[in-house]
Each structure stands twice: as C-alpha cells, then as structure tokens.
Scaffold this active site. Sequence first.
Site, short mmCIF file in Angstrom:
data_model
loop_
_atom_site.label_atom_id
_atom_site.label_comp_id
_atom_site.label_asym_id
_atom_site.label_seq_id
_atom_site.Cartn_x
_atom_site.Cartn_y
_atom_site.Cartn_z
N TYR A 96 -1.45 -0.91 10.58
CA TYR A 96 -1.58 -1.23 9.16
C TYR A 96 -0.35 -0.71 8.40
O TYR A 96 0.26 -1.45 7.61
CB TYR A 96 -2.87 -0.62 8.60
CG TYR A 96 -3.09 -0.87 7.13
CD1 TYR A 96 -3.44 -2.14 6.67
CD2 TYR A 96 -2.94 0.16 6.18
CE1 TYR A 96 -3.64 -2.38 5.31
CE2 TYR A 96 -3.14 -0.08 4.84
CZ TYR A 96 -3.50 -1.34 4.40
OH TYR A 96 -3.69 -1.58 3.06
N SER B 10 0.86 -1.19 0.00
CA SER B 10 0.00 0.00 0.00
C SER B 10 0.89 1.23 0.00
O SER B 10 2.05 1.17 0.45
CB SER B 10 -0.87 -0.01 1.26
OG SER B 10 -1.50 1.23 1.45
N1 NAP Z 1 -8.74 -1.10 -0.89
C1 NAP Z 1 -7.74 -0.25 -0.73
O1 NAP Z 1 -7.95 0.98 -0.66
C2 NAP Z 1 -6.33 -0.75 -0.67
C3 NAP Z 1 -5.28 0.17 -0.88
C4 NAP Z 1 -3.96 -0.28 -0.83
C5 NAP Z 1 -3.68 -1.61 -0.57
N2 NAP Z 1 -4.72 -2.48 -0.34
C6 NAP Z 1 -4.37 -3.87 -0.05
O2 NAP Z 1 -4.90 -4.71 -1.04
C7 NAP Z 1 -5.20 -5.99 -0.50
C8 NAP Z 1 -6.63 -6.39 -0.86
O3 NAP Z 1 -7.50 -5.40 -0.35
P1 NAP Z 1 -9.03 -5.27 -0.81
O4 NAP Z 1 -9.32 -3.82 -0.86
O5 NAP Z 1 -9.32 -6.11 -1.99
O6 NAP Z 1 -9.74 -5.88 0.51
P2 NAP Z 1 -11.10 -6.69 0.73
O7 NAP Z 1 -12.10 -6.35 -0.31
O8 NAP Z 1 -11.44 -6.51 2.17
O9 NAP Z 1 -10.64 -8.23 0.48
C9 NAP Z 1 -9.70 -8.83 1.33
C10 NAP Z 1 -9.57 -10.29 0.98
O10 NAP Z 1 -8.61 -10.87 1.90
C11 NAP Z 1 -9.19 -12.02 2.49
N3 NAP Z 1 -8.66 -12.25 3.83
C12 NAP Z 1 -8.63 -11.40 4.89
N4 NAP Z 1 -8.13 -12.00 5.98
C13 NAP Z 1 -7.81 -13.26 5.59
C14 NAP Z 1 -7.26 -14.40 6.26
N5 NAP Z 1 -6.95 -14.37 7.57
N6 NAP Z 1 -7.08 -15.53 5.56
C15 NAP Z 1 -7.41 -15.61 4.25
N7 NAP Z 1 -7.93 -14.57 3.56
C16 NAP Z 1 -8.13 -13.42 4.23
C17 NAP Z 1 -10.69 -11.73 2.51
O11 NAP Z 1 -11.45 -12.93 2.55
P3 NAP Z 1 -12.07 -13.58 3.87
O12 NAP Z 1 -12.46 -12.46 4.80
O13 NAP Z 1 -13.20 -14.41 3.37
O14 NAP Z 1 -10.96 -14.42 4.44
C18 NAP Z 1 -10.85 -11.06 1.15
O15 NAP Z 1 -10.98 -12.03 0.13
C19 NAP Z 1 -4.93 -5.89 1.01
O16 NAP Z 1 -3.66 -6.42 1.29
C20 NAP Z 1 -4.94 -4.39 1.26
O17 NAP Z 1 -4.13 -4.04 2.37
C21 NAP Z 1 -6.02 -2.08 -0.39
#
Ligand code: NAP
Length: 237
Positions: free
Chosen positions: A156, A143
């Site tokens: 985070y 991120s």
């Molecule tokens: N959205 C943003 O603004 C943003 C910006 C920069 C970076 N990111 C990064 O991008 C990545 C994906 O984010 P996103 O926005 O797509 O988030 P999201 O929509 O909340 O999806 C997160 C995914 O991770 C899985 N997950 C969480 N905890 C887990 C665990 N203990 N074991 C297995 N799976 C797990 C969730 O599935 P389950 O809950 O079913 O396990 C879900 O499929 C993250 O690393 C986040 O830090 C996001």
Amino acid sequence: MGELKGQVAVVTGAGRGIGEAIAQRLASMGAAVVLAARSVEDLNRVRGSITAAGGEAEAAAADLQKESSIAALAEMVRQRYGRCDILVNNAGVGKIGRPLHEMAPEDWETVMSTNLRGPYLTIRAFAPLMIAARSGHIVNISSLAGHNPLKNGAAYAASKWGLNGLTYSVAEELREYGIRVSVVAPGSVNTKFGGGAAEHGERKIQPVDIAHVVAMLVTQSPQSFVSEVLVRPTRKA
Ligand SMILES: NC(=O)c1ccc[n+]([C@@H]2O[C@H](COP(=O)([O-])OP(=O)(O)OC[C@H]3O[C@@H](n4cnc5c(N)ncnc54)[C@H](OP(=O)(O)O)[C@@H]3O)[C@@H](O)[C@H]2O)c1
C-alpha cells in the site's frame, strides 16, 4: 454555490467514504458528477442523495483494474458530455495487515492495479479531453503512507509513494496545456477503508475534510496550483 456550473467531474471510488464526500461536494458546487466504482448499489444510493439535494450525478459502474472498463467510462463521458473538467482518482484498496514477505502476489497485484495503474489508465483515458480544452484538474488521493513507512502495509505504501511520483511528473507533462495535477495525502480518515471498525472515529479526519481540500484545489485561481496537500487530524487518536 455554483462555482463549478457547466463543469463535468469524474470521481472514482465515489460509492462510499472519501469519494462519496468529494462527489457530494463537487455536485453542491454545480458540477455534473460522474460516479465511478464497481458496486452499482452504492453508486445509485450516492446518485439518489445528490439528485435529491438538487445536484446532477450519474452512476457509471467501472472496475479500475480493467483497462477496457476505464476506456468504456471515458467513451461514455466523451459521448454524453464531450468534456471532463475534473478527474479525481480516489478509488483505492489497502490489503494492509501482513508483512510483505507474507503477502500473496494476487493481493500485491490488486493494490498496484487499483491504486497506481488505475490512475495511470484514467489519466490516459481522460487527459485527451482536457488537452483539447486546454484546461482541467486532476486530483489524486494518496496517503501519508506515501511519505512514511507503513509496517505491514508495504505494498500500500509503495503504491502511494508511486502515486506521488506519478502526480508530480504528470503535472510537469500537462501544465503546458493549462491542466493542473495535484495530490492529497490524508492521515487516517473515518471511513470503512480496509473493513476496519471506526475506533475514535469522531477524532479522525472526516471524509468531508478531504472533500473540502478538493473543492479548494479545483477553485484555485488559474495562474497557480497547489501540488500537494497533507492532511492531519487536529487531535491524535
Ligand atoms: N480511510 C483512510 O484512512 C485513508 C487515509 C489515507 C488515504 N486514503 C485513500 O483514500 C481513498 C478512498 O478511501 P476510503 O477510505 O474512502 O475507502 P473506501 O471507503 O473503502 O472506498 C473505496 C472506494 O473505492 C472503490 N473501489 C475500490 N476498488 C475499485 C476498483 N477496482 N474499481 C472501481 N472502484 C473501486 C470502492 O467501490 P467498489 O468496491 O464498489 O468498487 C469504494 O467506492 C483511497 O485511495 C485510500 O487509499 C484513505
């Protein structure tokens, strides 16, 4: 597009958001994609949409906070496919919203064990398959919070700063085996991350934009690799 035909990709957090988009994209390029997350319902939905589009995907329920769960995932991939060409460490949690001194230790543990220990354990589990093949790609989703301070998101930010350091160091450890390790650092992406409502969602970076970056990284010609990609929205929200 069949650039990844014959390759196996493991994508964590593939049940929604960025991970779903990455899985769709890699499958559309011909890879067999192993979808990992805790929610079987989400994984089955993503698998259904990939297979309906003619792609190959498998749902693999896994909790990245549990070493045994990651070991079982790697063993399934080894037995079923005998290879792992691409590992995308995408799963992550935020627990953002309070200053660090008010954060509960359990929340700290959840953030660190998912965002930092999780990638360590998946690399530990899957690198041997890549080393045996003398090739592979590991892409860690970090991120911009891994470069900047994040008020009320110190844990985070620390997990993502840590993930960047882990990535750069592991890249040095694995390059001699032909394995390329990269990190992608997006700004705010239009997903349900942290349960937040999508304000100005259309102006944000979209999950497909991150999928595009991952596709670019894993199709880079073999003599070089991209260490890190920072992704920003064109228009500020
Ligand atoms: N959205 C943003 O603004 C943003 C910006 C920069 C970076 N990111 C990064 O991008 C990545 C994906 O984010 P996103 O926005 O797509 O988030 P999201 O929509 O909340 O999806 C997160 C995914 O991770 C899985 N997950 C969480 N905890 C887990 C665990 N203990 N074991 C297995 N799976 C797990 C969730 O599935 P389950 O809950 O079913 O396990 C879900 O499929 C993250 O690393 C986040 O830090 C996001």
